[in-house]
Design an enzyme around this catalytic site. Structure first.
Site, mmCIF file in Angstrom:
data_model
loop_
_atom_site.group_PDB
_atom_site.id
_atom_site.type_symbol
_atom_site.label_atom_id
_atom_site.label_comp_id
_atom_site.label_asym_id
_atom_site.label_seq_id
_atom_site.Cartn_x
_atom_site.Cartn_y
_atom_site.Cartn_z
ATOM 1 N N THR A 30 -0.304 -2.871 -0.989
ATOM 2 C CA THR A 30 -0.715 -3.613 -2.190
ATOM 3 C C THR A 30 0.507 -4.331 -2.746
ATOM 4 O O THR A 30 1.089 -3.907 -3.757
ATOM 5 C CB THR A 30 -1.323 -2.677 -3.253
ATOM 6 N N SER A 48 -3.051 4.233 -2.288
ATOM 7 C CA SER A 48 -2.154 3.107 -2.553
ATOM 8 C C SER A 48 -1.942 2.957 -4.063
ATOM 9 O O SER A 48 -2.772 3.376 -4.876
ATOM 10 C CB SER A 48 -2.746 1.803 -2.022
ATOM 11 N N ASN A 93 7.405 5.027 -11.425
ATOM 12 C CA ASN A 93 8.383 4.142 -10.795
ATOM 13 C C ASN A 93 9.099 3.270 -11.825
ATOM 14 O O ASN A 93 10.282 2.948 -11.658
ATOM 15 C CB ASN A 93 7.703 3.272 -9.737
ATOM 16 N N PHE A 102 9.842 4.231 -14.859
ATOM 17 C CA PHE A 102 10.842 5.100 -15.474
ATOM 18 C C PHE A 102 12.066 5.257 -14.571
ATOM 19 O O PHE A 102 13.209 5.289 -15.058
ATOM 20 C CB PHE A 102 10.239 6.477 -15.772
ATOM 21 N N LEU A 103 11.845 5.360 -13.263
ATOM 22 C CA LEU A 103 12.975 5.465 -12.336
ATOM 23 C C LEU A 103 13.795 4.180 -12.346
ATOM 24 O O LEU A 103 15.030 4.214 -12.341
ATOM 25 C CB LEU A 103 12.471 5.770 -10.927
ATOM 26 N N CYS A 152 8.669 -0.444 -3.932
ATOM 27 C CA CYS A 152 7.933 0.139 -5.053
ATOM 28 C C CYS A 152 8.493 -0.180 -6.434
ATOM 29 O O CYS A 152 7.750 -0.622 -7.305
ATOM 30 C CB CYS A 152 7.853 1.657 -4.886
ATOM 31 N N LYS A 209 8.138 -3.847 -7.660
ATOM 32 C CA LYS A 209 6.722 -4.220 -7.652
ATOM 33 C C LYS A 209 5.968 -3.520 -8.773
ATOM 34 O O LYS A 209 5.211 -4.157 -9.528
ATOM 35 C CB LYS A 209 6.110 -3.852 -6.298
#
Length: 434
Positions: A90, A130, A214, A216-217, A266, A269
């Site tokens: 995606t 996904s 993701n 937050f990372l 990731c 995106k």
């Protein structure tokens, strides 16, 4: 309902490893990985894996031709199937409304059209694996309204390079949707995952959780990178700052290593997807907050490139520069959104001569060294862009002797000990270090 057969649409980075581990832990169930790409399926069946993950072959060897099947035959995948995972790509949209921000679910849609045409003989639990836009579950239900299905969200939280370990010992398993069917899916995970790690939510919360995690990372990476910029100005050491801050149990020490910037398939995106969601909901202040996380990451890449240019007196033409690392992180072969791509492009525009090496990653149409033999001979600079352990074991004294003078080292991962590199004679530049 007794679960006997599970299929997965998508034989890529998520589908292959996930089904291999599940098959090894659930020997009484059959797992089928389906993909329309025959070449991709053949790679799995011939054990020439399209993805690089440590210990992946161990789990493929255990299960392939036992209770794990890779196929291009939709009938093998869906006949008498109880649970079907959607684990296809995606990516960010490249066109129209939401371009470069919204997620493109055209591959999801292709899966739905195949399911729509297939004569299901019993209830099918359809699982979003996904990363999808929020409320994709509503779209799936609308497309398959005449089919006997139930939609769940079970987002993946795999980190490239540690995917197998993440599957074996996940921090959490999130399952969103109707509790009756969520518990049936949970019964698979419970064969090796402690029940207390399985979290049941509503389906929208599950869809949003992956994008938020993701983001937050990404936020932590941009946060420590912003501090590295301050350190460069005042003479502090960002590694020491990370140690001090990370020792606070409320904060923790993960994702506090400064770098040339985050990449991969990731973080960027999903961060942009969150920004787009906020904008769609007219939450402008929230969107601006998260957009700054993205902009800081882009600035960090540009700052590192500017460091190379200015340190070498804006004169790179015909100078040999050794690039160490093209993958976005170590222990993977993934180059998607790698900071290396931008740095390499900029150095090519400066007409530098690039010698590129990575233990696993390859960039199409770009010549790369297969090993380090002769790579430093006559080079003016070394640029480290990926934190491969192999790069810490290079004999840099020998490399320095082979290089042109002055000899530069630009360490985009703070991988090396700057004082040692300087003692060897290098003009050494890290990020946020004295």
């Amino acid at each position: 309902m007794q679960i006997n057969k599970v299929c997965c649409f998508g034989a890529g980075y998520v589908g292959g490893p996930t089904m291999a581990v599940m098959a090894s832990k659930c020997p009484k169930q059959t797992f089928v990985v389906y993909d329309i790409n025959e070449q991709q399926i053949n790679k799995w069946n011939n054990k020439q894996y399209p993805v690089y993950e440590k210990n992946l072959d161990e789990y493929i060897n255990q299960t392939l031709d036992n209770n794990l099947i890779f196929t291009c035959d939709i009938d093998i995948a869906l006949k008498d199937c109880d649970i079907a995972f959607l684990a296809v790509n995606t990516p960010s949209k490249k066109y129209g409304l939401g371009a470069e921000s919204s997620l493109d679910i055209s591959y999801i849609d292709s899966c739905l059209q195949e399911i729509k045409k297939y004569p299901l003989t019993k209830k099918l639990i359809l699982v979003e694996k996904s990363t999808v836009p929020i409320k994709t579950c509503d779209y799936i239900n609308a497309v398959l309204k005449d089919k006997n299905i139930c939609v769940l969200s079970n987002p993946e939280f795999l980190a490239e390079g540690t995917a197998i370990q993440d599957l074996l010992n996940p921090d959490r398993v999130i399952i969103g949707g109707a509790i009756e069917y969520a518990q049936q899916l949970a019964s698979l995970y419970e064969q090796w995952v402690p029940k207390e790690k399985i979290i049941f939510t509503n389906i929208y919360s599950a869809e949003l959780s992956k994008i938020v995690a993701n983001s937050f990372l990404a936020q932590r990476v941009s946060s420590i990178n912003s501090i590295s910029i301050i350190c460069d100005k005042i003479g502090a050491d960002v590694n020491e700052i990370s140690q001090c801050v990370g020792s606070d149990s409320r904060i923790g020490n993960k994702f506090l290593k400064t770098s040339v910037g985050f990449g991969g398939s990731c973080l960027k995106k999903d961060l942009l997807c969150l920004i787009y969601l906020c904008e769609s909901l007219q939450l402008d202040e929230v969107a601006q907050y998260w957009r700054q996380v993205y902009l800081l990451n882009e600035f960090q890449k540009q700052r590192f490139y500017n460091l190379i240019i200015t340190s070498m007196f804006n004169s790179l033409r015909n100078k040999i520069i050794v690039i160490l690392g093209v993958t976005f992180k170590a222990n993977t072969n993934d180059t998607r959104e790698s900071a290396s791509l931008m740095i390499i492009q900029k150095l090519q525009e400066e007409q530098a001569i690039l010698r590129i090496y990575d233990p696993q990653g390859k960039i199409d149409k770009l010549e790369q060294y297969q090993n380090l033999d002769g790579i430093f001979q006559g080079a003016s600079a070394i640029v480290i862009l990926t934190e491969w352990e192999e790069f810490t074991k290079i004999d840099y004294a020998q490399a320095y002797d082979q290089m042109a003078k002055p000899s530069y080292c630009f360490d985009g991962r703070n991988l090396l000990q700057g004082d040692i590199m300087k003692s060897l004679g290098f003009l050494y530049y890290g990020l946020g270090r004295i």
